[in-house]
Design a protein around this motif. Structure first.
Motif, PDB file in Angstrom:
ATOM      1  N   GLU A 136      10.060  -3.460  10.254  1.00 42.49           N
ATOM      2  CA  GLU A 136      10.117  -2.595   9.064  1.00 42.49           C
ATOM      3  C   GLU A 136      10.470  -1.173   9.438  1.00 42.49           C
ATOM      4  OE1 GLU A 136      10.394  -2.251   6.183  1.00 42.49           O
ATOM      5  OE2 GLU A 136       9.589  -3.935   5.069  1.00 42.49           O
ATOM      6  N   SER A 137      10.811  -0.415   8.434  1.00 51.86           N
ATOM      7  CA  SER A 137      10.996   1.023   8.653  1.00 51.86           C
ATOM      8  C   SER A 137       9.657   1.714   8.411  1.00 51.86           C
ATOM      9  CB  SER A 137      12.043   1.564   7.687  1.00 51.86           C
ATOM     10  OG  SER A 137      11.569   1.449   6.360  1.00 51.86           O
ATOM     11  N   ASP A 138       9.513   2.873   9.014  1.00 53.72           N
ATOM     12  CA  ASP A 138       8.329   3.695   8.805  1.00 53.72           C
ATOM     13  C   ASP A 138       8.181   4.008   7.305  1.00 53.72           C
ATOM     14  OD1 ASP A 138       6.632   5.590  10.839  1.00 53.72           O
ATOM     15  OD2 ASP A 138       6.881   6.509   8.864  1.00 53.72           O
ATOM     16  N   ASP A 139       9.326   4.198   6.672  1.00 49.88           N
ATOM     17  CA  ASP A 139       9.365   4.544   5.246  1.00 49.88           C
ATOM     18  C   ASP A 139       8.673   3.478   4.389  1.00 49.88           C
ATOM     19  OD1 ASP A 139      10.156   6.061   3.028  1.00 49.88           O
ATOM     20  OD2 ASP A 139      11.927   4.796   2.732  1.00 49.88           O
ATOM     21  N   TYR A 140       9.070   2.208   4.584  1.00 46.32           N
ATOM     22  CA  TYR A 140       8.482   1.141   3.762  1.00 46.32           C
ATOM     23  C   TYR A 140       7.048   0.811   4.164  1.00 46.32           C
ATOM     24  CZ  TYR A 140      12.897  -0.052   1.462  1.00 46.32           C
ATOM     25  OH  TYR A 140      14.025  -0.032   0.696  1.00 46.32           O
ATOM     26  N   ASN A 141       6.797   0.881   5.479  1.00 44.30           N
ATOM     27  CA  ASN A 141       5.458   0.488   5.939  1.00 44.30           C
ATOM     28  C   ASN A 141       4.410   1.556   5.608  1.00 44.30           C
ATOM     29  OD1 ASN A 141       4.205  -1.774   7.783  1.00 44.30           O
ATOM     30  ND2 ASN A 141       3.260   0.130   8.465  1.00 44.30           N
ATOM     31  N   PHE A 142       4.844   2.844   5.606  1.00 47.48           N
ATOM     32  CA  PHE A 142       3.877   3.939   5.409  1.00 47.48           C
ATOM     33  C   PHE A 142       4.255   4.903   4.274  1.00 47.48           C
ATOM     34  CE2 PHE A 142       3.044   3.174  10.111  1.00 47.48           C
ATOM     35  CZ  PHE A 142       1.791   2.618   9.922  1.00 47.48           C
ATOM     36  N   THR A 143       5.420   5.557   4.429  1.00 51.71           N
ATOM     37  CA  THR A 143       5.694   6.722   3.577  1.00 51.71           C
ATOM     38  C   THR A 143       5.665   6.397   2.088  1.00 51.71           C
ATOM     39  OG1 THR A 143       7.046   7.530   5.380  1.00 51.71           O
ATOM     40  CG2 THR A 143       7.227   8.702   3.277  1.00 51.71           C
ATOM     41  N   ARG A 144       6.426   5.365   1.702  1.00 48.88           N
ATOM     42  CA  ARG A 144       6.470   5.045   0.275  1.00 48.88           C
ATOM     43  C   ARG A 144       5.146   4.487  -0.232  1.00 48.88           C
ATOM     44  NH1 ARG A 144      11.875   5.190  -1.927  1.00 48.88           N
ATOM     45  NH2 ARG A 144      13.216   5.575  -0.140  1.00 48.88           N
ATOM     46  N   HIS A 176       1.156  -4.444   7.884  1.00 48.14           N
ATOM     47  CA  HIS A 176       0.565  -5.137   6.732  1.00 48.14           C
ATOM     48  C   HIS A 176       1.706  -5.674   5.866  1.00 48.14           C
ATOM     49  CE1 HIS A 176       0.286  -0.902   4.571  1.00 48.14           C
ATOM     50  NE2 HIS A 176       1.424  -1.070   5.208  1.00 48.14           N
ATOM     51  N   THR A 177       1.377  -6.497   4.878  1.00 44.09           N
ATOM     52  CA  THR A 177       2.432  -7.056   4.024  1.00 44.09           C
ATOM     53  C   THR A 177       2.740  -6.135   2.843  1.00 44.09           C
ATOM     54  OG1 THR A 177       0.652  -8.414   3.124  1.00 44.09           O
ATOM     55  CG2 THR A 177       2.239  -9.519   4.545  1.00 44.09           C
ATOM     56  N   SER A 178       2.042  -4.982   2.776  1.00 42.16           N
ATOM     57  CA  SER A 178       2.249  -4.078   1.640  1.00 42.16           C
ATOM     58  C   SER A 178       3.694  -3.577   1.478  1.00 42.16           C
ATOM     59  CB  SER A 178       1.268  -2.912   1.716  1.00 42.16           C
ATOM     60  OG  SER A 178      -0.055  -3.405   1.771  1.00 42.16           O
ATOM     61  N   PRO A 179       4.497  -3.422   2.554  1.00 39.78           N
ATOM     62  CA  PRO A 179       5.880  -2.990   2.307  1.00 39.78           C
ATOM     63  C   PRO A 179       6.650  -3.927   1.371  1.00 39.78           C
ATOM     64  CG  PRO A 179       5.520  -3.443   4.667  1.00 39.78           C
ATOM     65  CD  PRO A 179       4.191  -3.426   4.009  1.00 39.78           C
ATOM     66  N   VAL A 180       6.206  -5.172   1.269  1.00 39.32           N
ATOM     67  CA  VAL A 180       6.916  -6.095   0.352  1.00 39.32           C
ATOM     68  C   VAL A 180       6.712  -5.652  -1.105  1.00 39.32           C
ATOM     69  CG1 VAL A 180       7.288  -8.507  -0.320  1.00 39.32           C
ATOM     70  CG2 VAL A 180       6.618  -7.951   2.018  1.00 39.32           C
ATOM     71  N   GLN A 181       5.583  -4.978  -1.382  1.00 37.03           N
ATOM     72  CA  GLN A 181       5.401  -4.385  -2.716  1.00 37.03           C
ATOM     73  C   GLN A 181       6.547  -3.437  -3.016  1.00 37.03           C
ATOM     74  OE1 GLN A 181       1.918  -2.134  -3.500  1.00 37.03           O
ATOM     75  NE2 GLN A 181       0.509  -3.551  -2.528  1.00 37.03           N
ATOM     76  N   VAL A 182       6.796  -2.558  -2.031  1.00 38.84           N
ATOM     77  CA  VAL A 182       7.834  -1.541  -2.212  1.00 38.84           C
ATOM     78  C   VAL A 182       9.183  -2.211  -2.431  1.00 38.84           C
ATOM     79  CG1 VAL A 182       8.973   0.440  -1.154  1.00 38.84           C
ATOM     80  CG2 VAL A 182       6.547   0.026  -0.727  1.00 38.84           C
ATOM     81  N   ARG A 183       9.475  -3.175  -1.552  1.00 36.57           N
ATOM     82  CA  ARG A 183      10.768  -3.861  -1.639  1.00 36.57           C
ATOM     83  C   ARG A 183      10.932  -4.560  -2.982  1.00 36.57           C
ATOM     84  NH1 ARG A 183      13.661  -4.392   2.859  1.00 36.57           N
ATOM     85  NH2 ARG A 183      12.755  -3.650   4.801  1.00 36.57           N
ATOM     86  N   THR A 184       9.837  -5.087  -3.508  1.00 35.74           N
ATOM     87  CA  THR A 184       9.926  -5.817  -4.772  1.00 35.74           C
ATOM     88  C   THR A 184      10.104  -4.856  -5.953  1.00 35.74           C
ATOM     89  OG1 THR A 184       8.464  -7.466  -3.810  1.00 35.74           O
ATOM     90  CG2 THR A 184       8.771  -7.563  -6.177  1.00 35.74           C
ATOM     91  N   MET A 185       9.360  -3.764  -5.923  1.00 35.85           N
ATOM     92  CA  MET A 185       9.447  -2.819  -7.044  1.00 35.85           C
ATOM     93  C   MET A 185      10.769  -2.072  -7.052  1.00 35.85           C
ATOM     94  SD  MET A 185       5.686  -1.154  -7.464  1.00 35.85           S
ATOM     95  CE  MET A 185       5.044  -1.069  -5.820  1.00 35.85           C
TER      96      MET A 185
END
Ligand code: DAH
Length: 372
Positions: A136-144, A176-185
């Motif tokens: 993942e990117s830092d952006d999806y895993n953390f920043t967003r 964590h799997t939370s970046p998938v939230q970002v990708r989905t939204m």
């Protein structure tokens, strides 16, 4: 004994001694073939006087007939014998016990089993499945997800970072799997056809995202690679009550109980506000965790209402849409349900462990016929 009688005895003896059809054919060629012994005798008839030819011809032809007949009988006999041997060797003894096939001895790994159970339950509750990449990117895993730059939570995740690329961007193994939230939204910025995107979605959204996650950690209850399942619901007028009902439903169904007693405990996650951890009532007095009885509590899931900053970071207007999110540790769910003492055994590839804890490939979990 005349020469003819000797030849007869020898040839018939060879016919009788031929053990298979190939040997018999060799005897036939040696006697009746173009250069065979009996053919050679027949060739001498032309040089005889008519009287000699009469008697010798009759005798040689009688020998030829006798040998031909013996060859025929022997061939039939050998054919039958070969057929009988083949039938005997191909016999199926239906009274023998069935030999164990790979499908009987092979086992489904408990993690795969738990993943299948989770998806069966959430599919029944109307969730679809979204996936994301492990790198993942830092952006999806953390920043967003509203982790401020330099926030200690980034360090708390014990992240595996890759060396930075030429652009100075540092990829990581998702913690964590939370970046998938970002990708989905985030329905924009999604390359068309990228398989890990659940389909860029506008609300309402109802997804779960099971997958691998990574943190630098290893002891009896932590492995550097582990599994999580993320849940995300975005709609209008969503509140904590929806979250609690969904989690209660899931937990009861997963542990195959009529109902469970749960409680929210306030917590902090950067991406949810308010945030909570949910505990489930259990009994640990007998040395193992029994969910659905007793007076103790076991932490089971992190959750909360999606932080307005996260919605904004993903292009969703928080004044119009709200949502809840949750994240389970899949390995932990498996341990709680199936009672494995050491998490590290899950990834030790010991077939004895797998034979003990594994599941039959025939028992695919589904809400109709049961989970486990
Ligand atoms: N991402 C969290 C973790 O890895 C788990 C989690 C907690 C996910 C709360 C969520 C949530 O979506 O709302 O520890």
């Amino acid at each position: 004994m005349s020469d003819l009688q000797a030849l007869e005895a020898e040839t018939l003896g060879a016919v009788a001694a031929a053990g298979d059809e190939a040997a018999l054919e060799a005897v036939r060629v040696a006697a009746l073939g173009k250069k065979g012994s009996i053919s050679a005798l027949l060739a001498t008839l032309g040089k005889m006087s008519p009287d000699e030819r009469k008697t010798a011809g009759a005798a040689i032809n009688a020998l030829k007939d006798k040998v031909s007949e013996a060859l025929g009988e022997r061939r039939t006999m050998l054919k039958e014998r070969a057929l009988e041997a083949r039938l005997a060797s191909e016999t199926v003894d239906v009274t023998l016990p069935v030999r164990e096939a790979a499908i009987d001895t092979g086992r489904i790994h408990p993690i795969s089993q738990v993943m299948d159970e989770l998806t069966a339950i959430f599919a029944d509750l109307g969730f679809s499945i979204a996936e994301g990449p492990d790198v993942e990117s830092d952006d999806y895993n953390f920043t967003r997800l509203n982790f401020p730059e330099g926030h200690p939570a980034r360090e708390m995740h014990d992240t595996f970072f890759f060396a930075p690329n030429e652009a100075g961007e540092r990829k990581l193994l998702r913690t964590h799997t939370s970046p998938v939230q970002v990708r989905t939204m985030q329905k924009t910025n999604t390359p068309p056809g990228a398989s890990w995107i659940a389909a860029g979605q506008t609300p309402p959204i109802r997804i779960i995202s099971p997958g691998r996650t990574y943190r630098m950690d290893s002891d009896a209850t932590h492995t550097p690679m582990f599994h999580q399942i993320e849940g995300l619901v975005i709609d209008r007028n969503i509140h904590m009550g929806h979250l609690k009902w969904t989690l209660d439903q899931f937990i009861a169904r997963f542990f195959e109980l009529e109902s469970v007693v749960t409680r929210f405990r306030p917590h902090h996650f950067p991406f949810t506000e308010p945030s909570a951890e949910m505990d489930v009532q259990c009994d640990t007095s007998g040395g193992e965790v029994k969910i659905g009885q007793g007076t103790e509590w076991s932490e089971i899931v992190g959750c909360g209402m999606v932080h307005p900053n996260v919605l904004r970071n993903c292009g969703i207007d928080p004044d119009e849409w709200q949502g809840f999110a949750f994240g389970f540790g899949v390995d932990r769910l498996g341990r709680l349900k199936y009672g494995m003492p050491d998490l590290r055994d899950m990834f030790a590839s010991d077939t004895r462990w797998l034979a003990h804890y594994g599941f039959s490939a025939f028992a695919a979990p589904n809400p109709a016929s049961g989970l486990s």
